[in-house]
Scaffold this motif. Structure first.
Motif, PDB file in Angstrom:
ATOM      1  N   SER A 148       2.850   0.925  -5.723  1.00 53.49           N
ATOM      2  CA  SER A 148       3.446   1.239  -4.364  1.00 53.49           C
ATOM      3  C   SER A 148       4.189   2.526  -4.415  1.00 53.49           C
ATOM      4  CB  SER A 148       4.286  -0.135  -3.779  1.00 53.49           C
ATOM      5  OG  SER A 148       5.128  -0.155  -4.689  1.00 53.49           O
ATOM      6  N   GLY A 149       4.463   2.842  -5.657  1.00 53.71           N
ATOM      7  CA  GLY A 149       5.326   4.119  -5.908  1.00 53.71           C
ATOM      8  C   GLY A 149       4.247   5.467  -6.089  1.00 53.71           C
ATOM      9  N   GLY A 161       4.351   4.087   3.985  1.00 53.66           N
ATOM     10  CA  GLY A 161       4.218   2.925   2.680  1.00 53.66           C
ATOM     11  C   GLY A 161       3.528   1.728   3.094  1.00 53.66           C
ATOM     12  N   ASP A 162       4.140   0.730   2.660  1.00 58.15           N
ATOM     13  CA  ASP A 162       3.658  -0.571   3.046  1.00 58.15           C
ATOM     14  C   ASP A 162       3.680  -1.154   4.494  1.00 58.15           C
ATOM     15  OD1 ASP A 162       2.418  -2.942   1.974  1.00 58.15           O
ATOM     16  OD2 ASP A 162       3.814  -3.754   0.634  1.00 58.15           O
ATOM     17  N   GLY A 163       3.104  -2.254   4.647  1.00 58.92           N
ATOM     18  CA  GLY A 163       3.306  -2.769   5.789  1.00 58.92           C
ATOM     19  C   GLY A 163       4.369  -3.822   5.732  1.00 58.92           C
ATOM     20  N   VAL A 164       5.086  -3.970   6.818  1.00 61.45           N
ATOM     21  CA  VAL A 164       6.491  -4.482   6.982  1.00 61.45           C
ATOM     22  C   VAL A 164       6.031  -6.229   7.441  1.00 61.45           C
ATOM     23  CG1 VAL A 164       8.374  -4.774   8.044  1.00 61.45           C
ATOM     24  CG2 VAL A 164       7.601  -2.720   7.757  1.00 61.45           C
ATOM     25  N   CYS A 188       2.641  -4.114   9.785  1.00 55.30           N
ATOM     26  CA  CYS A 188       2.387  -2.910  10.437  1.00 55.30           C
ATOM     27  C   CYS A 188       3.118  -1.700   9.398  1.00 55.30           C
ATOM     28  CB  CYS A 188       2.849  -2.593  11.715  1.00 55.30           C
ATOM     29  SG  CYS A 188       2.224  -3.554  12.880  1.00 55.30           S
ATOM     30  N   VAL A 189       2.647  -0.616   9.215  1.00 55.57           N
ATOM     31  CA  VAL A 189       3.090   0.570   8.663  1.00 55.57           C
ATOM     32  C   VAL A 189       4.048   1.016   9.602  1.00 55.57           C
ATOM     33  CG1 VAL A 189       3.028   2.751   7.449  1.00 55.57           C
ATOM     34  CG2 VAL A 189       1.314   1.166   7.146  1.00 55.57           C
ATOM     35  N   PHE A 194       1.980   8.054  10.506  1.00 59.13           N
ATOM     36  CA  PHE A 194       0.878   7.230  11.239  1.00 59.13           C
ATOM     37  C   PHE A 194       1.431   6.004  11.753  1.00 59.13           C
ATOM     38  CE2 PHE A 194      -1.200   9.672   7.926  1.00 59.13           C
ATOM     39  CZ  PHE A 194      -2.001  10.676   8.923  1.00 59.13           C
ATOM     40  N   ALA A 195       2.984   5.912  11.720  1.00 63.16           N
ATOM     41  CA  ALA A 195       3.535   4.508  11.954  1.00 63.16           C
ATOM     42  C   ALA A 195       3.483   4.243  13.575  1.00 63.16           C
ATOM     43  CB  ALA A 195       5.108   4.760  11.955  1.00 63.16           C
TER      44      ALA A 195
END
Length: 352
Positions: A148-149, A161-164, A188-189, A194-195
């Motif tokens: 993820s880094g 980054g990751d989905g929340v 969702c990101v 692209f959020a």
């Protein structure tokens, strides 16, 4: 209020768009032409596909800007009416063709052609001057830190980054033929470029409007290491190599192809709708790079092809004359032989 870092990054993108000059540019063959960029034979120049982390912040911004442009351009003639943008149109065609171009001999050639058509759309329709970058995940998987880094997940100079957790709910009663991995859809990101993008297709073969989803899976690192890559490239035949690269269901566990999809999770984890995540194209460019490296090891490998052409009987082995079907709005259908050499037209690119 946008951060100072974000404003600087956006300014760099604007400056680069205004003042950039073509780098190894090919002639523009006309907007919306299915044969644009199609030149069988020799290449005047080779576009250089580079690893994401080697790009400057300006170059990264330039690529992201081009992707967002494709996400804003209207679709031409999508295979599903729900696809509204050119970006959607590529995803739609992959959904339609997925059962025909995976676990078959044309898996690698078809995706090579598909990524090239996407690259040409970015260049011809959105003014992108460079080549599709690739994500060499071995550099992240070999590190002690989590995947993820990886720089591709940076919210400012990457793809978000990751989905929340708690921000997305899968549609109810999804049938198994959609091949949805439920835990992979974490949420969702919420950061990065692209959020706020709305996908209109997927997950799977469903037609739903939803956010870009991810569920980064650090346990999938083991499929993306340099050792995993070496296990594939040491294999002596194309048949053994492509199976080791592609993974399940022929192999007993995931490999680099499906392992990379699962590592990102969310939309990327889906067999059908994975091109809804822009990282799809960087992942498949890297798989293409690994195949090209394997091809270069022996002269006889440049045009070596094998494998069944369908996943259902009657089985027929692919040949260099097997057509790589492409929707007319995306590009021409070509025989496998015409994409085998990336240093020849219509490809005209290399990896650095």
């Amino acid at each position: 209020m946008p951060s100072t870092r974000f404003l600087i990054f956006a300014l760099l993108a604007l400056i680069n768009t205004i003042y950039s000059t073509p780098v190894l540019a090919q002639g523009n063959q006309g907007h919306n032409s299915s044969n644009r960029g199609y030149h069988p034979g020799s290449c005047e120049n080779l576009l250089q596909r580079r690893e994401w982390r080697t790009l400057s912040d300006t170059e990264k911004a330039d690529y992201i800007t081009a992707v967002k442009c494709l996400q804003a351009h209207p679709a031409i003639n999508p295979v599903f009416k729900a696809a509204k943008t050119r970006f959607d149109e590529f995803q739609a065609y992959h959904i339609q063709q997925a059962d025909k171009v995976h676990v078959t001999g044309q898996f690698l050639p078809w995706h090579r052609h598909f990524v090239k058509r996407y690259e040409l759309a970015l260049r011809d329709e959105c003014g992108y001057k460079a080549a599709t970058p690739y994500w060499d995940w071995t550099q992240d998987a070999d590190e002690a830190s989590s995947i993820s880094g990886a720089p591709v997940f940076d919210p400012i100079t990457g793809f978000g980054g990751d989905g929340v957790p708690g921000t997305y709910t899968l549609p109810p009663n999804i049938s198994s033929d959609n091949r949805v991995i439920v835990p992979a859809f974490r949420g969702c990101v919420r950061d990065g470029p692209f959020a706020n993008y709305t996908l209109r297709l997927g997950p799977g073969k469903l037609i739903t409007e939803h956010c870009l989803t991810r569920g980064i899976n650090n346990d999938a690192r083991k499929y993306l290491t340099s050792s995993a890559m070496a296990n594939a490239t040491k294999l002596p035949t194309f048949e053994l190599f492509r199976i080791e690269l592609e993974g399940e269901p022929i192999t007993s566990d995931h490999r680099m192809h499906d392992g990379g999809h699962i590592a990102v999770g969310g939309e990327m984890s889906n067999f059908y709708s994975s091109p809804g995540d822009p990282l799809f194209y960087l992942h498949h460019a890297n798989l293409d790079r690994i195949w090209w490296n394997w091809q270069q090891m022996l002269p006889t490998r440049l045009f070596e092809i094998s494998g069944r052409s369908t996943i259902v009987p009657p089985f027929v082995n692919v040949t260099l004359d097997h057509p790589l079907q492409m929707d007319s709005a995306l590009g021409p259908t070509v025989p496998i032989r015409e994409v085998m050499d990336i240093h020849s037209g219509p490809n005209c690119y290399t990896y650095v």
